[in-house]
Design a protein around this motif. Structure first.
Motif, PDB file in Angstrom:
ATOM      1  N   SER A  53       0.562   4.301  -1.887  1.00 29.41           N
ATOM      2  CA  SER A  53       1.471   5.434  -1.702  1.00 29.41           C
ATOM      3  C   SER A  53       1.456   5.833  -0.220  1.00 29.41           C
ATOM      4  N   TYR A  54       2.194   6.867   0.103  1.00 29.61           N
ATOM      5  CA  TYR A  54       2.264   7.322   1.499  1.00 29.61           C
ATOM      6  C   TYR A  54       2.562   8.811   1.533  1.00 29.61           C
ATOM      7  N   HIS A  55       2.273   9.419   2.660  1.00 34.49           N
ATOM      8  CA  HIS A  55       2.548  10.845   2.863  1.00 34.49           C
ATOM      9  C   HIS A  55       3.443  10.978   4.107  1.00 34.49           C
ATOM     10  N   MET A  56       4.635  11.452   3.910  1.00 37.39           N
ATOM     11  CA  MET A  56       5.635  11.523   4.999  1.00 37.39           C
ATOM     12  C   MET A  56       5.188  12.437   6.153  1.00 37.39           C
ATOM     13  N   GLU A  57       4.390  13.484   5.845  1.00 36.12           N
ATOM     14  CA  GLU A  57       4.032  14.426   6.893  1.00 36.12           C
ATOM     15  C   GLU A  57       3.150  13.805   7.970  1.00 36.12           C
ATOM     16  N   ASN A  58       2.602  12.610   7.688  1.00 33.83           N
ATOM     17  CA  ASN A  58       1.767  11.945   8.687  1.00 33.83           C
ATOM     18  C   ASN A  58       2.583  11.177   9.726  1.00 33.83           C
ATOM     19  N   TYR A  59       3.903  11.132   9.518  1.00 38.53           N
ATOM     20  CA  TYR A  59       4.747  10.311  10.392  1.00 38.53           C
ATOM     21  C   TYR A  59       5.927  11.151  10.877  1.00 38.53           C
ATOM     22  N   PRO A  60       5.758  11.879  11.957  1.00 35.50           N
ATOM     23  CA  PRO A  60       6.806  12.821  12.418  1.00 35.50           C
ATOM     24  C   PRO A  60       8.098  12.144  12.861  1.00 35.50           C
ATOM     25  N   HIS A  61       8.048  10.880  13.294  1.00 43.20           N
ATOM     26  CA  HIS A  61       9.259  10.221  13.771  1.00 43.20           C
ATOM     27  C   HIS A  61      10.009   9.491  12.654  1.00 43.20           C
ATOM     28  N   ILE A  62       9.422   9.393  11.460  1.00 38.91           N
ATOM     29  CA  ILE A  62      10.079   8.728  10.318  1.00 38.91           C
ATOM     30  C   ILE A  62      10.755   9.791   9.478  1.00 38.91           C
ATOM     31  N   THR A  63      12.043   9.590   9.234  1.00 36.99           N
ATOM     32  CA  THR A  63      12.835  10.597   8.505  1.00 36.99           C
ATOM     33  C   THR A  63      13.074  10.215   7.040  1.00 36.99           C
ATOM     34  N   GLY A  64      12.893   8.960   6.690  1.00 37.87           N
ATOM     35  CA  GLY A  64      13.117   8.564   5.288  1.00 37.87           C
ATOM     36  C   GLY A  64      12.629   7.161   5.011  1.00 37.87           C
TER      37      GLY A  64
END
Length: 405
Positions: A53-64
């Protein structure tokens, strides 16, 4: 003029080179910063492999993050890249910071600074360099004696007072030359007149002397009368010689004094500013004793000139160790004394030191014309004051006596 133009070209070239270098560095940094989304995509793939799995908040430059199940994998209006993780394709959409706008702002600021610098250089050229160029030949022409050299009027705040002062200098030189010519003419006429007047008694002396030498006068009374005539004519010639001596030794310098009022502190401040740095460099101690400020009745410029002459003499004839300025009050006058150690002047010469062209026995190896103390004497006399000198414990002391207002 040419040197200033070269300076402007150099400044502009350096500024443009620095601007190009700054833009180059900023663009490289921008490209480096834009590549950070690839690093985040790699970290995302590692996280999915490790945790599933992954957590989006760890990647500020990735939007989706999308897969084929979310729709068409390769259809998106955003910036994206495709990564493969555990045999599954992911579309990773990312954002790119718009740094072109910041680069544009920086370039606009640089352009504004360049415009301000160019305007400042133009202002300096127009109001300082150009007027100075028009005045560049004036001092040289005045030194050559060309008093008719045109001096352009300048209303500039930088050169208006300067041109006014140069005009005053020219007028002063012209007036001095005119007075000198008039004085020389008057002296020449006086000498011619006296020379003519001397001939009459001189002829009488010669006739009487010749008669006496040839024994033409047999009578004792006549011989006595001839001798008395010779003596009278000699007295007459002596009077003419005295007039010639007086004309030759009379004041050959014209002094103008405008009596006003000035604080003693201002005079002292001028002298300190003029000589303290110079004496400090030569290793001479310059001591200004305590004084009570007061208002002097004098021409401030002429009084400062007198003090400068005394200090210059102290620098020339002293031992170079110490020069002192001391003060006292007496009978409604301020006494300002300049003293220096290492006096080699003999006491018997003191009465003559204020005469024009007189130089003491200690001045044989020192350049000078013997006018400094003479000028002090004349100026102080015109200001209603006095100057005198004495020697005390090997120190030469010259004192100006200035009336209090």
């Amino acid at each position: 003029m040419r040197a200033f133009r070269r300076l402007c070209i150099i400044v502009a070239t350096i500024f443009l080179l620095l601007t190009l270098m700054l833009n180059f560095v900023l663009i490289r940094q921008e490209k480096t910063a834009d590549g950070i989304y690839r690093v985040e995509a790699k970290r995302l793939a590692d996280e999915i492999i490790e945790t599933g799995s992954y957590h989006m908040e760890n990647y500020p430059h990735i939007t989706g993050i999308f897969t084929a199940e979310d729709g068409e994998l390769y259809s998106s209006d955003e910036h994206y890249l495709i990564i493969e993780v555990n045999d599954t394709l992911y579309r990773v959409e990312y954002s790119i910071d718009d740094k072109h706008h910041g680069l544009l702002i920086i370039n606009c600021i640089l352009c504004a600074v360049f415009a301000i610098t160019a305007g400042l250089l133009l202002y300096i050229y127009r109001y300082i360099i150009k007027p100075f160029g028009r005045l560049n030949d004036v001092p040289q022409e005045l030194a050559r004696g060309n008093l008719a050299v045109p001096i352009p009027e300048e209303k500039s705040r930088f050169f208006g007072k300067f041109t006014w002062g140069v005009n005053l200098l020219r007028e002063s030189i012209e007036n001095s030359r005119r007075r000198e010519i008039t004085m020389q003419r008057e002296k020449k006429l006086l000498l011619l007149s006296l020379s003519h007047d001397i001939k009459t008694p001189l002829s009488a002396i010669k006739l009487n002397a010749k008669a006496l030498s040839k024994g033409l006068y047999k009578d004792e009374e006549k011989r006595r009368s001839a001798a008395e005539s010779i003596n009278a004519r000699a007295d007459e010639i002596e009077g003419f010689v005295s007039e010639i001596t007086k004309a030759a030794s009379e004041d050959f310098m014209s002094f103008e004094v405008v009596i006003g009022e000035e604080f003693l502190s201002r005079i002292v401040t001028r002298i300190r500013a003029r000589y303290a740095p110079q004496l400090a460099m030569s290793g001479t101690e310059f001591s200004i004793q305590q004084y009570d400020d007061c208002i002097l009745s004098c021409d401030s410029d002429r009084l400062a000139e007198c003090l400068q002459n005394l200090i210059e003499n102290a620098m020339k004839y002293g031992d170079g160790k110490r020069i002192e300025l001391s003060f006292d009050k007496m009978d409604g006058c301020e006494l300002i004394t300049v003293s220096n150690k290492g006096c080699t002047l003999e006491t018997k010469e003191l009465p003559q030191i204020f005469e024009s062209f007189h130089r003491g026995n200690n001045a044989s190896k020192i350049q000078g014309n013997g006018l400094g103390l003479f000028i002090c004497k004349r100026l102080m006399s015109l200001m209603g004051g006095e100057v005198y000198a004495h020697i005390h414990d090997g120190c030469f002391c010259a004192t100006l006596v200035v009336k209090l207002a």
